[in-house]
Write a protein that holds these residues in place. Structure first.
Motif, PDB file in Angstrom:
ATOM      1  N   GLY A   1       1.539   9.343  -6.047  1.00  0.00           N
ATOM      2  CA  GLY A   1       1.917  10.682  -5.611  1.00  0.00           C
ATOM      3  C   GLY A   1       1.305  11.114  -4.298  1.00  0.00           C
ATOM      4  O   GLY A   1       1.445  12.259  -3.892  1.00  0.00           O
ATOM      5  N   VAL A   2       0.629  10.203  -3.603  1.00  0.00           N
ATOM      6  CA  VAL A   2       0.035  10.523  -2.312  1.00  0.00           C
ATOM      7  C   VAL A   2       1.123  10.662  -1.244  1.00  0.00           C
ATOM      8  O   VAL A   2       1.036  11.502  -0.363  1.00  0.00           O
ATOM      9  CB  VAL A   2      -0.998   9.441  -1.899  1.00  0.00           C
ATOM     10  CG1 VAL A   2      -1.498   9.652  -0.484  1.00  0.00           C
ATOM     11  CG2 VAL A   2      -2.149   9.423  -2.887  1.00  0.00           C
ATOM     12  N   ARG A   3       2.152   9.819  -1.343  1.00  0.00           N
ATOM     13  CA  ARG A   3       3.272   9.851  -0.401  1.00  0.00           C
ATOM     14  C   ARG A   3       4.574  10.044  -1.167  1.00  0.00           C
ATOM     15  O   ARG A   3       4.713   9.606  -2.310  1.00  0.00           O
ATOM     16  CB  ARG A   3       3.370   8.531   0.376  1.00  0.00           C
ATOM     17  CG  ARG A   3       2.198   8.203   1.255  1.00  0.00           C
ATOM     18  CD  ARG A   3       2.140   9.007   2.546  1.00  0.00           C
ATOM     19  NE  ARG A   3       3.338   8.926   3.341  1.00  0.00           N
ATOM     20  CZ  ARG A   3       3.546   8.089   4.348  1.00  0.00           C
ATOM     21  NH1 ARG A   3       2.602   7.233   4.679  1.00  0.00           N
ATOM     22  NH2 ARG A   3       4.653   8.103   5.027  1.00  0.00           N
ATOM     23  N   ASN A   4       5.531  10.677  -0.517  1.00  0.00           N
ATOM     24  CA  ASN A   4       6.871  10.801  -1.069  1.00  0.00           C
ATOM     25  C   ASN A   4       7.763   9.792  -0.372  1.00  0.00           C
ATOM     26  O   ASN A   4       7.707   9.663   0.857  1.00  0.00           O
ATOM     27  CB  ASN A   4       7.426  12.212  -0.848  1.00  0.00           C
ATOM     28  CG  ASN A   4       6.739  13.229  -1.707  1.00  0.00           C
ATOM     29  OD1 ASN A   4       6.518  12.999  -2.888  1.00  0.00           O
ATOM     30  ND2 ASN A   4       6.366  14.348  -1.118  1.00  0.00           N
TER      31      ASN A   4
ATOM     32  N   SER B   1       0.827  -1.208   0.000  1.00  0.00           N
ATOM     33  CA  SER B   1       0.000   0.000   0.000  1.00  0.00           C
ATOM     34  C   SER B   1       0.864   1.262   0.000  1.00  0.00           C
ATOM     35  O   SER B   1       0.528   2.249  -0.655  1.00  0.00           O
ATOM     36  CB  SER B   1      -0.972   0.010   1.181  1.00  0.00           C
ATOM     37  OG  SER B   1      -0.284   0.049   2.404  1.00  0.00           O
ATOM     38  N   TYR B   2       1.984   1.234   0.709  1.00  0.00           N
ATOM     39  CA  TYR B   2       2.896   2.380   0.715  1.00  0.00           C
ATOM     40  C   TYR B   2       3.464   2.604  -0.685  1.00  0.00           C
ATOM     41  O   TYR B   2       3.525   3.737  -1.172  1.00  0.00           O
ATOM     42  CB  TYR B   2       4.013   2.161   1.732  1.00  0.00           C
ATOM     43  CG  TYR B   2       5.034   3.273   1.791  1.00  0.00           C
ATOM     44  CD1 TYR B   2       4.678   4.562   2.160  1.00  0.00           C
ATOM     45  CD2 TYR B   2       6.367   3.028   1.475  1.00  0.00           C
ATOM     46  CE1 TYR B   2       5.615   5.586   2.220  1.00  0.00           C
ATOM     47  CE2 TYR B   2       7.311   4.036   1.540  1.00  0.00           C
ATOM     48  CZ  TYR B   2       6.922   5.310   1.914  1.00  0.00           C
ATOM     49  OH  TYR B   2       7.856   6.317   1.959  1.00  0.00           O
ATOM     50  N   TYR B   3       3.858   1.519  -1.352  1.00  0.00           N
ATOM     51  CA  TYR B   3       4.366   1.660  -2.713  1.00  0.00           C
ATOM     52  C   TYR B   3       3.286   2.245  -3.627  1.00  0.00           C
ATOM     53  O   TYR B   3       3.561   3.122  -4.450  1.00  0.00           O
ATOM     54  CB  TYR B   3       4.867   0.334  -3.299  1.00  0.00           C
ATOM     55  CG  TYR B   3       5.318   0.522  -4.723  1.00  0.00           C
ATOM     56  CD1 TYR B   3       6.535   1.133  -4.995  1.00  0.00           C
ATOM     57  CD2 TYR B   3       4.506   0.172  -5.786  1.00  0.00           C
ATOM     58  CE1 TYR B   3       6.940   1.372  -6.299  1.00  0.00           C
ATOM     59  CE2 TYR B   3       4.895   0.403  -7.091  1.00  0.00           C
ATOM     60  CZ  TYR B   3       6.109   0.997  -7.340  1.00  0.00           C
ATOM     61  OH  TYR B   3       6.495   1.253  -8.640  1.00  0.00           O
ATOM     62  N   GLY B   4       2.059   1.791  -3.475  1.00  0.00           N
ATOM     63  CA  GLY B   4       0.964   2.323  -4.280  1.00  0.00           C
ATOM     64  C   GLY B   4       0.783   3.816  -4.063  1.00  0.00           C
ATOM     65  O   GLY B   4       0.539   4.565  -5.008  1.00  0.00           O
ATOM     66  N   MET B   5       0.945   4.258  -2.816  1.00  0.00           N
ATOM     67  CA  MET B   5       0.825   5.687  -2.521  1.00  0.00           C
ATOM     68  C   MET B   5       1.978   6.480  -3.132  1.00  0.00           C
ATOM     69  O   MET B   5       1.789   7.605  -3.590  1.00  0.00           O
ATOM     70  CB  MET B   5       0.751   5.916  -1.014  1.00  0.00           C
ATOM     71  CG  MET B   5      -0.565   5.482  -0.405  1.00  0.00           C
ATOM     72  SD  MET B   5      -0.735   5.921   1.342  1.00  0.00           S
ATOM     73  CE  MET B   5       0.168   4.571   2.112  1.00  0.00           C
ATOM     74  N   ILE B   6       3.162   5.885  -3.176  1.00  0.00           N
ATOM     75  CA  ILE B   6       4.303   6.541  -3.826  1.00  0.00           C
ATOM     76  C   ILE B   6       4.015   6.686  -5.310  1.00  0.00           C
ATOM     77  O   ILE B   6       4.202   7.743  -5.904  1.00  0.00           O
ATOM     78  CB  ILE B   6       5.609   5.743  -3.611  1.00  0.00           C
ATOM     79  CG1 ILE B   6       6.027   5.763  -2.153  1.00  0.00           C
ATOM     80  CG2 ILE B   6       6.735   6.283  -4.505  1.00  0.00           C
ATOM     81  CD1 ILE B   6       7.162   4.795  -1.820  1.00  0.00           C
ATOM     82  N   GLU B   7       3.531   5.608  -5.913  1.00  0.00           N
ATOM     83  CA  GLU B   7       3.280   5.601  -7.348  1.00  0.00           C
ATOM     84  C   GLU B   7       2.189   6.601  -7.750  1.00  0.00           C
ATOM     85  O   GLU B   7       2.267   7.180  -8.836  1.00  0.00           O
ATOM     86  CB  GLU B   7       2.889   4.182  -7.779  1.00  0.00           C
ATOM     87  CG  GLU B   7       3.072   3.918  -9.238  1.00  0.00           C
ATOM     88  CD  GLU B   7       2.878   2.463  -9.588  1.00  0.00           C
ATOM     89  OE1 GLU B   7       1.717   2.032  -9.725  1.00  0.00           O
ATOM     90  OE2 GLU B   7       3.896   1.736  -9.719  1.00  0.00           O
TER      91      GLU B   7
END
Length: 82
Positions: free
Chosen positions: A47-50, A39-45
């Motif tokens: 643009g939700v998370r850096n 889920s963290y990787y999905g957020m990176i992809e």
């Protein structure tokens, strides 16, 4: 004119390799030694998370690209005084 963002580049690189997001997470741990959640990787992809610097470098190693290709966007347009 369409501008391609660095996050679209991350998605494009993953799809070119026919990897799922889970594949990326698994390979990141196996090849680079960095453990993150899917889920963290999905957020990176999206643009939700850096990513942290270590994750950004790890992903660039995994995709064999310069980290700036994935995570640094530069505005090259200069403002001029009217």
């Amino acid at each position: 004119m369409t501008t391609i963002t660095s996050r679209e580049t991350l998605l494009t690189l993953r799809k070119k390799k026919n990897w799922s997001q889970k594949d990326v997470v698994d390979l990141l741990k196996l090849r680079v030694g960095i453990a993150i959640s899917e889920s963290y990787y999905g957020m990176i992809e999206t643009g939700v998370r850096n990513p942290s610097l270590s994750v950004a470098v790890g992903l660039s190693e995994l995709y064999k690209v310069n980290p700036t290709t994935l995570f640094l966007e530069i505005n090259t347009k200069k403002k001029t005084k009217a």
